[in-house]
Design a protein around this motif. Structure first.
Motif, PDB file in Angstrom:
ATOM      1  N   TYR A  53       5.838   3.500   1.160  1.00  0.00           N
ATOM      2  CA  TYR A  53       4.940   2.378   1.388  1.00  0.00           C
ATOM      3  C   TYR A  53       4.524   2.320   2.860  1.00  0.00           C
ATOM      4  CZ  TYR A  53       6.661   0.774  -3.144  1.00  0.00           C
ATOM      5  OH  TYR A  53       6.995   0.701  -4.473  1.00  0.00           O
ATOM      6  N   ASP A  54       3.305   1.854   3.081  1.00  0.00           N
ATOM      7  CA  ASP A  54       2.822   1.582   4.434  1.00  0.00           C
ATOM      8  C   ASP A  54       3.651   0.421   4.992  1.00  0.00           C
ATOM      9  OD1 ASP A  54       1.452   0.691   6.678  1.00  0.00           O
ATOM     10  OD2 ASP A  54      -0.531   0.916   5.784  1.00  0.00           O
ATOM     11  N   PRO A  55       4.300   0.606   6.144  1.00  0.00           N
ATOM     12  CA  PRO A  55       5.204  -0.438   6.653  1.00  0.00           C
ATOM     13  C   PRO A  55       4.547  -1.485   7.553  1.00  0.00           C
ATOM     14  CG  PRO A  55       5.397   1.491   8.014  1.00  0.00           C
ATOM     15  CD  PRO A  55       4.384   1.836   6.943  1.00  0.00           C
ATOM     16  N   HIS A  56       3.244  -1.373   7.815  1.00  0.00           N
ATOM     17  CA  HIS A  56       2.589  -2.249   8.799  1.00  0.00           C
ATOM     18  C   HIS A  56       2.184  -3.587   8.176  1.00  0.00           C
ATOM     19  CE1 HIS A  56       1.945   1.966  10.117  1.00  0.00           C
ATOM     20  NE2 HIS A  56       2.229   1.462  11.317  1.00  0.00           N
ATOM     21  N   ILE A  57       3.160  -4.253   7.558  1.00  0.00           N
ATOM     22  CA  ILE A  57       2.894  -5.423   6.731  1.00  0.00           C
ATOM     23  C   ILE A  57       2.516  -6.674   7.534  1.00  0.00           C
ATOM     24  CG2 ILE A  57       4.142  -4.768   4.659  1.00  0.00           C
ATOM     25  CD1 ILE A  57       5.834  -6.748   7.400  1.00  0.00           C
ATOM     26  N   TRP A  58       2.791  -6.709   8.836  1.00  0.00           N
ATOM     27  CA  TRP A  58       2.514  -7.905   9.645  1.00  0.00           C
ATOM     28  C   TRP A  58       1.018  -8.151   9.819  1.00  0.00           C
ATOM     29  CZ3 TRP A  58       5.030  -3.523  11.154  1.00  0.00           C
ATOM     30  CH2 TRP A  58       4.349  -2.670  12.047  1.00  0.00           C
ATOM     31  N   PHE A  59       0.172  -7.193   9.453  1.00  0.00           N
ATOM     32  CA  PHE A  59      -1.264  -7.403   9.577  1.00  0.00           C
ATOM     33  C   PHE A  59      -1.881  -8.073   8.348  1.00  0.00           C
ATOM     34  CE2 PHE A  59      -1.171  -4.229  13.117  1.00  0.00           C
ATOM     35  CZ  PHE A  59      -1.590  -5.128  14.079  1.00  0.00           C
ATOM     36  N   ILE A  89       0.853  -1.188   0.000  1.00  0.00           N
ATOM     37  CA  ILE A  89       0.000   0.000   0.000  1.00  0.00           C
ATOM     38  C   ILE A  89       0.888   1.236   0.000  1.00  0.00           C
ATOM     39  CG2 ILE A  89      -1.726   1.295   1.317  1.00  0.00           C
ATOM     40  CD1 ILE A  89      -2.685  -1.433   2.433  1.00  0.00           C
ATOM     41  N   GLY A  90       0.651   2.138  -0.943  1.00  0.00           N
ATOM     42  CA  GLY A  90       1.451   3.358  -1.041  1.00  0.00           C
ATOM     43  C   GLY A  90       1.203   4.280   0.139  1.00  0.00           C
ATOM     44  N   SER A  91       2.231   5.035   0.524  1.00  0.00           N
ATOM     45  CA  SER A  91       2.115   5.965   1.648  1.00  0.00           C
ATOM     46  C   SER A  91       3.039   7.157   1.449  1.00  0.00           C
ATOM     47  CB  SER A  91       2.478   5.258   2.962  1.00  0.00           C
ATOM     48  OG  SER A  91       2.692   6.216   3.984  1.00  0.00           O
ATOM     49  N   GLU A  92       2.465   8.334   1.539  1.00  0.00           N
ATOM     50  CA  GLU A  92       3.268   9.554   1.423  1.00  0.00           C
ATOM     51  C   GLU A  92       3.907   9.942   2.755  1.00  0.00           C
ATOM     52  OE1 GLU A  92      -0.391  12.729   2.189  1.00  0.00           O
ATOM     53  OE2 GLU A  92       0.277  12.319   0.140  1.00  0.00           O
TER      54      GLU A  92
END
Length: 305
Positions: free
Chosen positions: A128-134, A119-122
């Motif tokens: 990128y959104d770093p909360h990938i563990w979810f 997921i892109g994040s500014e």
């Protein structure tokens, strides 16, 4: 005399280099340093007793704002390998990693993921959104990648790492099946998750929730009055029953949101505390990744029903 001095100097330099090359291993154990509690838990599950693991962050610690202490720097520089999440989650540690240069082996675990699915994040330098563990599927990929890295660093224990990895992946399969069943009991129109900051976007994308974080993706950002008022209107419009605080984020912004909703004549409850950027206390079930994930889903579904 000069020759003797030179000889002993060379012996001293050689001895120091040997100490540095062995770092701070105890016996033959690989010395691993980790950043977030989620990564510490994963490394312990795969490495077991044959490695030594030191986690920098504890329960309730916000990795976005975490600053390395003098003791942390010592642990990092003495490590055989440092596993961290990456995607700029540990924003203030990036400079430390860069200053360490090539003297210490650092591995950003999230780098194994295909960025086309992120997921892109500014809000982050990585974009990128770093909360990938979810997303449990991503956590499985990271588990496999971590196993490969540990096997490369400690080949004599590779079979054990692979065995532990397989057992852990089986547990993740069971976890995912359980949470899908739990979420299925919540009507789709009730699947609106409002939290302190946008840590749950991967969760929402994978498991069918509309996710709104009051502070944005990084806890370094602040929610303004207009943000609170706009979100209060949305809560009333969609008749959202509950909003959630997070263990690693101050609860004042969510409490302010609750008051703003009440001021408009609608009652929204605080549905509980979710674990977002850190696990719970080590002695609790929420102190491990699987327990944390199951707890979060149970809390969300119960409050929103």
């Amino acid at each position: 005399m000069i020759k003797k001095i030179l000889f002993f100097s060379l012996i001293f330099i050689f001895s120091i280099s040997c100490v540095n090359s062995n770092k701070t291993k105890k016996g033959d154990k690989l010395y691993v340093v980790t950043t977030t509690t989620m990564i510490t838990d994963l490394v312990k599950n795969i490495g077991g007793d044959v490695i030594e693991v030191k986690g920098l962050m504890g329960s309730g610690v916000d990795p976005h704002l975490y600053k390395a202490s003098e003791g942390d720097v010592s642990k990092l520089t003495n490590a055989d390998v440092v596993f961290y999440s990456g995607l700029h989650l540990e924003g203030k540690l990036v400079d430390v990693f860069e200053k360490m240069g090539r003297n210490t082996n650092t591995v950003a675990l999230a780098e194994v993921l295909d960025k086309r699915g992120l997921i892109g994040s500014e809000y982050f330098a990585s974009n990128y959104d770093p909360h990938i563990w979810f997303n449990i599927k991503y956590w499985k990929e990271i588990t496999i990648y971590l196993t490969e890295k540990l096997s490369e660093l400690d080949p004599k224990n590779s079979l054990l790492f692979e065995k532990n990895s397989k057992a852990y992946l089986d547990k993740l399969d069971i976890l995912e099946n359980k949470i899908i069943q739990t979420i299925a009991t919540l009507p789709k129109d009730k699947r609106i998750l409002i939290t302190a900051h946008d840590a749950f976007n991967y969760f929402g994308k994978q498991y069918g929730f509309e996710v709104i974080g009051l502070q944005g993706l990084s806890t370094a950002t602040e929610a303004g009055v207009q943000d609170v008022q706009n979100l209060a209107k949305l809560i009333i419009e969609k008749q959202v029953k509950a909003i959630f605080i997070e263990s690693s984020v101050p609860k004042r912004t969510i409490e302010a949101l609750q008051e703003a909703v009440k001021a408009e004549g609608f009652d929204v409850k605080i549905g509980g505390t979710l674990y977002s950027d850190a696990l719970g206390n080590a002695e609790t079930n929420e102190g491990n990744y699987i327990g944390m994930f199951q707890y979060n889903v149970n809390t969300i579904v119960k409050a929103l029903k």
